[in-house]
Design an enzyme around this catalytic site. Structure first.
Site, short mmCIF file in Angstrom:
data_model
loop_
_atom_site.label_atom_id
_atom_site.label_comp_id
_atom_site.label_asym_id
_atom_site.label_seq_id
_atom_site.Cartn_x
_atom_site.Cartn_y
_atom_site.Cartn_z
N ARG A 41 0.82 -1.22 0.00
CA ARG A 41 0.00 0.00 0.00
C ARG A 41 0.85 1.26 0.00
O ARG A 41 0.48 2.26 -0.62
CB ARG A 41 -0.94 0.00 1.20
CG ARG A 41 -2.09 -0.96 0.99
CD ARG A 41 -3.17 -0.73 2.02
NE ARG A 41 -4.37 -1.44 1.67
CZ ARG A 41 -5.08 -2.20 2.51
NH1 ARG A 41 -4.67 -2.33 3.76
NH2 ARG A 41 -6.17 -2.80 2.12
N LYS A 201 -17.59 -16.09 2.78
CA LYS A 201 -19.00 -16.02 3.14
C LYS A 201 -19.88 -15.36 2.10
O LYS A 201 -19.53 -14.33 1.53
CB LYS A 201 -19.14 -15.21 4.43
CG LYS A 201 -18.65 -15.91 5.65
CD LYS A 201 -18.94 -15.01 6.82
CE LYS A 201 -18.39 -15.54 8.13
NZ LYS A 201 -18.29 -14.43 9.09
N GLY A 352 -8.11 -8.76 -0.24
CA GLY A 352 -6.82 -8.99 0.41
C GLY A 352 -6.31 -10.41 0.21
O GLY A 352 -5.15 -10.62 -0.15
N GLY A 375 -13.04 -3.87 -0.30
CA GLY A 375 -14.40 -3.40 -0.05
C GLY A 375 -14.82 -2.33 -1.04
O GLY A 375 -15.92 -2.36 -1.59
P1 ADP Z 1 -10.80 -11.71 -0.01
O1 ADP Z 1 -9.93 -11.24 1.14
O2 ADP Z 1 -9.99 -11.97 -1.25
O3 ADP Z 1 -11.97 -10.80 -0.24
P2 ADP Z 1 -12.32 -13.48 1.70
O4 ADP Z 1 -11.78 -12.78 2.89
O5 ADP Z 1 -13.75 -13.31 1.38
O6 ADP Z 1 -11.42 -13.12 0.41
O7 ADP Z 1 -12.12 -15.05 1.86
C1 ADP Z 1 -10.85 -15.63 2.02
C2 ADP Z 1 -10.90 -16.75 3.01
O8 ADP Z 1 -11.85 -17.73 2.61
C3 ADP Z 1 -9.58 -17.46 3.08
O9 ADP Z 1 -9.08 -17.35 4.40
C4 ADP Z 1 -9.89 -18.89 2.71
O10 ADP Z 1 -9.19 -19.85 3.47
C5 ADP Z 1 -11.37 -18.98 3.00
N1 ADP Z 1 -12.00 -20.06 2.23
C6 ADP Z 1 -12.03 -20.19 0.89
N2 ADP Z 1 -12.64 -21.34 0.53
C7 ADP Z 1 -13.00 -21.96 1.68
C8 ADP Z 1 -13.68 -23.18 1.98
N3 ADP Z 1 -14.10 -23.98 1.01
N4 ADP Z 1 -13.89 -23.48 3.28
C9 ADP Z 1 -13.46 -22.66 4.25
N5 ADP Z 1 -12.83 -21.50 4.04
C10 ADP Z 1 -12.60 -21.13 2.77
MG MG Z 2 -10.20 -11.43 3.28
#
Ligand code: ADP
Ligand code: MG
Length: 397
Positions: A41, A201, A352, A375
């Site tokens: 960043r 989620k 992230g 976000g």
């Molecule tokens: P980003 O930071 O790219 O927006 P998120 O924070 O929404 O992504 O999600 C990332 C997390 O989701 C990671 O820690 C990953 O381990 C978890 N994850 C991905 N697939 C699964 C799964 N099938 N079961 C449990 N956790 C998962």
């Molecule tokens: Mg994340």
């Protein structure tokens, strides 16, 4: 975009020489025991700083760091000042206050081409409340204002929005401008547009799922959120992470895609294990048995998503396809990352964890744009107005 940019500010009569410019950057980097970790960043903010300093501006730099509840030594920006200085190759003064007499005196002492970093904006609760008195106090430190903090552009805070009416000129920095330019392509895409959504989620990303289901030609879902969708279709999900209270939402997203004549893709095979552990025995299956969790998309699904990436003209990706942190469950994310990197489409990746996965694979250079704001990028591609951007709109220098 009807906002003033750095070009306008630098090109205006007199430019920025001798002017104090308040730069709101996103220097929210991980700190461990007072040492800056990943400095992506900070590096992303250097372009704007260099241009302003080369133009003779006196830069008053500000950022938030973490989520402090009042002042705290652990969340001081002092170590960040040191790293900014190292990377810029010039002295960066640090003020342990954010506003007030001490900050004003430090800002008044700046010479042309000098930088002052203020203490963490969020040490004062008025920052996140977009409080007018705090916004005025920030504005009192400078003549002009540049917002380059894309990561917080979706928040109306004193330093991202409230400050604007109180400065003489206001503009978007280069990072903010580039983010908007690339993300605008996702809003008005060359088609087909492929959106890859994954991560933990449905509830975190429901609004973007709802917005993209009718907008994307293909919405390919992976990660844990896929299991809530599979449950919505009545398929077995075993012990996978399913948000029972979001199954109805998932059904609506599926219906919205159908109604718009778009394709919504879900995994058809899975890497499963009985425990979320690196050494847990894993299997690849088309149907998840009781007691087993889906922890990654399987190879058939990965291949299908990769083929969509090769066909797409625009790609937006947010959220890993599996638990990429563990080697046993990173292959789906890796395959998708390689496919996006190899694609000829205009590609934008945000989030992230998604960026961490891409950087871990060393693929960053081959992606069209890596968004610094998870976000904010999600809100923008949904078609929402970003308060940090609207604050700049319609202003003339
Ligand atoms: P980003 O930071 O790219 O927006 P998120 O924070 O929404 O992504 O999600 C990332 C997390 O989701 C990671 O820690 C990953 O381990 C978890 N994850 C991905 N697939 C699964 C799964 N099938 N079961 C449990 N956790 C998962
Ligand atoms: Mg994340």
């Amino acid at each position: 975009m009807s906002v003033q940019t750095l070009d306008d500010l630098l090109g205006a009569s007199g430019g920025v020489r001798g002017r104090r410019v308040f730069v709101r950057a996103d220097l929210n980097v991980p700190l461990k025991a007072g040492v800056v970790g990943d400095d992506t960043r900070i590096r992303a903010s250097l372009g704007t700083l260099r241009r302003l300093l080369a133009g003779g501006a006196r830069v008053v730099l500000a950022s938030h760091l973490g989520r402090p509840k009042g002042p705290s030594a652990e969340l001081s920006l002092a170590p960040v000042a040191a790293r900014v200085s190292e990377l810029l190759g010039r002295r960066v003064a640090f003020c342990p206050q954010t506003i007030g007499a001490e900050a004003e005196a430090a800002a008044a002492k700046l010479g042309d081409g000098e930088v002052l970093l203020l203490e963490n904006l969020r040490f004062d609760p008025r920052e996140e409340k977009n409080d007018v008195s705090f916004a005025r106090a920030l504005a009192a430190l400078a003549d002009d204002y540049v917002n380059d903090a894309f990561g917080t552009a979706h928040r109306a805070h004193a330093s991202t929005a409230g400050i604007v009416p109180f400065v003489k000129r206001a503009a978007a920095g280069d990072l903010l401008r580039e983010e908007l330019r690339h993300l605008q392509v996702v809003r008005e895409p060359a088609r087909p547009l492929l959106c890859l959504l994954g991560g933990a989620k449905v509830s975190d990303k429901l609004a973007v799922l709802e917005a993209l289901a009718p907008h994307a030609d293909v919405l390919a879902i992976g990660g844990a959120m896929a299991y809530t969708f599979l449950r919505a279709l009545g398929q077995p999900t075993g012990a996978s992470l399913v948000e029972a209270d979001r199954v109805g939402d998932a059904k609506r997203v599926i219906a919205a895609a159908e109604k718009a004549g778009r394709r919504l893709l879900l995994p058809t095979d899975h890497v499963i294990a009985q425990k979320l552990e690196a050494a847990a025995p894993s299997r690849i299956v088309p149907t998840i048995p009781d007691g087993w969790m889906g922890l990654d998309i399987g190879p058939v699904t990965a291949k299908r998503y990769a083929e969509e990436a090769a066909r797409a003209r625009t790609i937006f990706w947010n959220g890993p396809m599996g638990v990429f942190e563990l080697d046993a469950f990173c292959k789906g994310t890796e395959a998708v990352a390689r496919a996006v990197a190899a694609a000829s489409a205009h590609s934008v990746v945000g989030g992230g964890d998604s960026l961490a996965a891409i950087n871990k694979l060393g693929l960053g250079e081959r992606i069209g744009h890596l968004s610094t704001g998870g976000g904010a990028s999600l809100e923008f591609v949904q078609g929402l107005a970003l308060p940090g951007v609207t604050a700049l709109e319609g202003l003339t220098p």
